[in-house]
Design a protein around this motif. Structure first.
Motif, PDB file in Angstrom:
ATOM      1  N   ASN A 124       0.817  -1.219   0.000  1.00 53.58           N
ATOM      2  CA  ASN A 124       0.000   0.000   0.000  1.00 53.58           C
ATOM      3  C   ASN A 124       0.848   1.265   0.000  1.00 53.58           C
ATOM      4  OD1 ASN A 124      -2.648  -0.815  -0.180  1.00 53.58           O
ATOM      5  ND2 ASN A 124      -3.087  -0.655   1.996  1.00 53.58           N
ATOM      6  N   SER A 158       2.716   6.165  -1.999  1.00 49.44           N
ATOM      7  CA  SER A 158       1.811   5.027  -2.177  1.00 49.44           C
ATOM      8  C   SER A 158       1.860   4.447  -3.586  1.00 49.44           C
ATOM      9  CB  SER A 158       0.368   5.423  -1.833  1.00 49.44           C
ATOM     10  OG  SER A 158      -0.122   6.365  -2.748  1.00 49.44           O
ATOM     11  N   GLY A 162      -2.324   1.384  -2.999  1.00 45.67           N
ATOM     12  CA  GLY A 162      -2.475   2.197  -1.805  1.00 45.67           C
ATOM     13  C   GLY A 162      -3.114   3.555  -2.040  1.00 45.67           C
ATOM     14  N   ASP A 218       3.027  -0.029   5.352  1.00 45.74           N
ATOM     15  CA  ASP A 218       1.755  -0.770   5.365  1.00 45.74           C
ATOM     16  C   ASP A 218       1.155  -0.858   6.770  1.00 45.74           C
ATOM     17  OD1 ASP A 218       1.626  -1.158   2.644  1.00 45.74           O
ATOM     18  OD2 ASP A 218       2.600  -3.109   2.699  1.00 45.74           O
TER      19      ASP A 218
END
Length: 267
Positions: A124, A158, A162, A218
């Protein structure tokens, strides 16, 4: 076919329901989220599953994806469930799809995050964030096309995966999963004109900070840093989705983005 069931401990009852249904048709291994290795020694041999079913929310799926090389299927027992392709009420469909291997392979790439004493992989995002008691900090982002500076509480780097998570909550754009780019989004920037920056996935960026901040990968705090290097990683993760899945449906169902409100001129 051997299948693993991985679950968050507070979703034990849901996991048992999944395990009981799958056990009627397959060889099933049962793993809780504290399990370091998703394999078992049976008859003196190390046995690994062909696919792992993750029972919980998105955080549970993230944890299992980093533990295995095989594909993962999410069964939603948590809240949003962006990674989940099935509900607990759809276990019969899941069984039939497993028998016929009737899935879409949703392959996602990761970020490689390097610090002085380690390397981490983000599905992410990687977040640089100051402590509560710290004053606002300065971030310098260096890349091929020059440098960008942010005076903010933190930065979120990201992946497309994400982009619908923390970065979206901070006002960043949604990036479709097949787009070859990642994004940088500032947290509470001092200047209102400061917005997200979308970067080609071929870029290798260096971020330096004028003070020590937390590195969160994450959702897990992995250390204190003043400098990180980020680039696209060659590693990919594979989610198995039902054939009916598409990204737009997921976004509309989970957060209401792009959802039709008016029909035939009325609500």
């Amino acid at each position: 076919m051997r299948i693993g069931v991985f679950y968050r401990t507070d979703y034990l009852n849901s996991a048992k329901e999944v395990y009981t249904k799958l056990k009627e048709h397959f060889d099933v291994l049962f793993f809780k989220d504290s399990s370091e290795q998703l394999s078992e020694v049976i008859g003196g041999e190390l046995v690994e599953p062909k696919v792992v079913i993750s029972v919980g929310g998105d955080g549970t799926v993230l944890r299992v994806l980093k533990k295995v090389k095989c594909p993962v299927i999410g069964v939603k027992a948590g809240r949003l469930g962006f990674f989940s392709g099935y509900l607990l009420t759809e276990l019969d469909k899941l069984v039939e799809d497993l028998k016929c291997w009737n899935f879409i392979e949703d392959r996602r790439w990761m970020l490689r995050v390097e610090i002085e004493n380690g390397t981490f992989f983000a599905i992410n995002d990687a977040v640089l964030q100051k402590d509560v008691e710290q004053k606002i900090v300065d971030f310098a982002v260096e890349m091929t096309d020059g440098s960008f500076f942010y005076h903010a509480d933190g930065l979120v780097v990201s992946t497309p995966t994400g982009s619908s998570a923390y970065a979206l909550a901070l006002g960043g754009p949604i990036i479709l999963p097949n787009v070859e780019a990642f994004e940088i989004t500032p947290m509470a920037p001092q200047f209102l004109a400061t917005r997200s920056l979308v970067i080609p996935s071929t870029e290798k960026i260096r971020i330096t900070v004028n003070d020590t901040v937390n590195l969160v990968v994450d959702g897990d705090v992995v250390g204190k840093v003043r400098e990180i290097h980020v680039r696209k990683c060659s590693k990919v993760i594979t989610l198995l989705r039902p054939k009916s899945y598409d990204f737009s449906t997921s976004i509309k169902e989970k957060i209401g983005y792009g959802k039709m409100v008016l029909k035939n001129g009325s609500e």
